[in-house]
Design an enzyme around this catalytic site. Sequence first.
Site, PDB file in Angstrom:
ATOM      1  N   ARG A  38      -4.571   3.341  -3.622  1.00  0.00           N
ATOM      2  CA  ARG A  38      -4.790   1.888  -3.687  1.00  0.00           C
ATOM      3  C   ARG A  38      -6.235   1.549  -4.040  1.00  0.00           C
ATOM      4  O   ARG A  38      -6.778   0.538  -3.562  1.00  0.00           O
ATOM      5  CB  ARG A  38      -4.390   1.199  -2.380  1.00  0.00           C
ATOM      6  CG  ARG A  38      -2.895   1.226  -2.103  1.00  0.00           C
ATOM      7  CD  ARG A  38      -2.556   0.469  -0.844  1.00  0.00           C
ATOM      8  NE  ARG A  38      -1.152   0.623  -0.492  1.00  0.00           N
ATOM      9  CZ  ARG A  38      -0.652   0.417   0.728  1.00  0.00           C
ATOM     10  NH1 ARG A  38      -1.453   0.036   1.705  1.00  0.00           N
ATOM     11  NH2 ARG A  38       0.629   0.572   0.971  1.00  0.00           N
ATOM     12  N   ARG A  42      -6.738  -5.152  -3.307  1.00  0.00           N
ATOM     13  CA  ARG A  42      -7.235  -6.436  -2.824  1.00  0.00           C
ATOM     14  C   ARG A  42      -8.595  -6.358  -2.142  1.00  0.00           C
ATOM     15  O   ARG A  42      -9.193  -7.406  -1.847  1.00  0.00           O
ATOM     16  CB  ARG A  42      -6.211  -7.042  -1.857  1.00  0.00           C
ATOM     17  CG  ARG A  42      -4.944  -7.547  -2.545  1.00  0.00           C
ATOM     18  CD  ARG A  42      -3.935  -8.020  -1.526  1.00  0.00           C
ATOM     19  NE  ARG A  42      -3.407  -6.904  -0.744  1.00  0.00           N
ATOM     20  CZ  ARG A  42      -2.676  -7.047   0.356  1.00  0.00           C
ATOM     21  NH1 ARG A  42      -2.412  -8.261   0.812  1.00  0.00           N
ATOM     22  NH2 ARG A  42      -2.226  -5.986   0.999  1.00  0.00           N
ATOM     23  N   ARG A  51      -5.901 -11.489 -10.048  1.00  0.00           N
ATOM     24  CA  ARG A  51      -4.517 -11.668  -9.619  1.00  0.00           C
ATOM     25  C   ARG A  51      -4.204 -13.081  -9.121  1.00  0.00           C
ATOM     26  O   ARG A  51      -3.056 -13.408  -8.854  1.00  0.00           O
ATOM     27  CB  ARG A  51      -4.214 -10.680  -8.474  1.00  0.00           C
ATOM     28  CG  ARG A  51      -3.967  -9.261  -8.918  1.00  0.00           C
ATOM     29  CD  ARG A  51      -2.475  -9.004  -9.153  1.00  0.00           C
ATOM     30  NE  ARG A  51      -1.725  -9.235  -7.935  1.00  0.00           N
ATOM     31  CZ  ARG A  51      -0.936 -10.264  -7.717  1.00  0.00           C
ATOM     32  NH1 ARG A  51      -0.782 -11.188  -8.658  1.00  0.00           N
ATOM     33  NH2 ARG A  51      -0.276 -10.401  -6.586  1.00  0.00           N
ATOM     34  N   ASP A  87       3.671  -0.441  -9.167  1.00  0.00           N
ATOM     35  CA  ASP A  87       4.261  -0.477  -7.836  1.00  0.00           C
ATOM     36  C   ASP A  87       5.474   0.436  -7.810  1.00  0.00           C
ATOM     37  O   ASP A  87       6.188   0.557  -8.810  1.00  0.00           O
ATOM     38  CB  ASP A  87       4.679  -1.907  -7.467  1.00  0.00           C
ATOM     39  CG  ASP A  87       5.006  -2.046  -5.990  1.00  0.00           C
ATOM     40  OD1 ASP A  87       6.186  -1.877  -5.619  1.00  0.00           O
ATOM     41  OD2 ASP A  87       4.086  -2.288  -5.197  1.00  0.00           O
ATOM     42  N   TYR A 165      13.661   1.024   1.284  1.00  0.00           N
ATOM     43  CA  TYR A 165      13.354  -0.353   0.901  1.00  0.00           C
ATOM     44  C   TYR A 165      14.599  -1.084   0.428  1.00  0.00           C
ATOM     45  O   TYR A 165      14.820  -2.263   0.741  1.00  0.00           O
ATOM     46  CB  TYR A 165      12.319  -0.365  -0.221  1.00  0.00           C
ATOM     47  CG  TYR A 165      10.878  -0.313   0.229  1.00  0.00           C
ATOM     48  CD1 TYR A 165      10.304  -1.384   0.923  1.00  0.00           C
ATOM     49  CD2 TYR A 165      10.068   0.777  -0.055  1.00  0.00           C
ATOM     50  CE1 TYR A 165       8.983  -1.350   1.323  1.00  0.00           C
ATOM     51  CE2 TYR A 165       8.737   0.817   0.345  1.00  0.00           C
ATOM     52  CZ  TYR A 165       8.210  -0.250   1.030  1.00  0.00           C
ATOM     53  OH  TYR A 165       6.902  -0.223   1.423  1.00  0.00           O
TER      54      TYR A 165
END
Length: 385
Positions: A38, A42, A51, A87, A165
């Site tokens: 990652r 963010r 973004r 992703d 998921y």
Amino acid sequence: MEKNGSIVPAEFPELKNETFLRAAQGEQTEYTPVWCMRQAGRYLPEFRETRAAQDFFATCRSPEMCCELTLQPLWRFPLDAAIIFSDILVVPQALGMEVVMVPGKGPTFPEPLKEVEDLLKLQQKVDVAAELGYVFQAITLTRHKLEGKVPLIGFSGAPWTLMSYMIEGGGSNTMAKAKAWLYRHPEASHRLLTLLTDVIVDYLVGQVAAGAQGGTEEGRGLKVAPMLQALQLFESHAGHLGPEQFAEFALPSIRSIAKRVKNKLLEDALPAVPMIIFAKDAHYALEDLAQSGYEVVGLDWTICPQDARQRTGKDITLQGNLDPCALYAPKEKIGELVKKMLEGFGSQRYIANLGHGLYPDICPEHVGAFVDAVHIHSRHLNKCS
């Protein structure tokens, strides 16, 4: 670089830093290479700015934006590898499932798999090039824009993690719904895992085809063609399984993906690439993972470096495993923790990383301190050895 409006993989710039690839294949390195899971994320203000006005999965489908986000941490830090911004849930999308990113909640499946019959709603034969071609275009574009600075890593989620998921409908602390399938519907679970495995193999091979160096005829090994990307398989939810369930429902797919990807690369006259398996919290399976066909085994932060090295043997490169929360510490403390980690793993056959992804509120300066500490202390270790 462009043909008929599409980005094509033609004559990539010469690679300037192959330390990561050398470590992955077990060769001697002047220092320990480092990258972060990652690392495009963010915690960077420029990432948040890029973004801000864009839907997450719309960003994933934009090769230009994926390229920019992939490169942002390379502009800040002397990292030794880049990982393409994407992703793991683009694979369920390719199977026909809707996935949306809900603010404050994360990825959500409006219609998760509830009954065995729901498997019939999934695409049984996926045209990966058509469904996931935007990822391949992002890889090709990024390989050019990197200008040979560092290698580029492609990735996919592993079948069990994606299955969890798809059944849970999002994140879960227990994975109780997904694990219930393993106990109640083992045959259907295997069918779903096989379907996912088939798509993942084509997806990973497609990433290599998109980012492989064009025009290389001499040999197939990394020693001859050191400009290749690498691949990482994320089994992020391995820790929700016990040893028996992991051996039955996760490990066979992990092994199959490594074997089939390598065979298909050979059949398609594509160059071999190092492959990394990261199965979070799967300590019970460390020996099996080391023998599953991957050159590198990634580790989370809850295992001792010396134990991991002893259990995996001398022919495996290890990757990890600093606790991401260690980056909340003062910079001096980060340096001490990195030094201890390097001493535990040794500076060879080792790729420094965190034991999981960077958290959104980590200070970028502390990420830089981590990267610098790896380079400084590993060089010192090499001089002393």
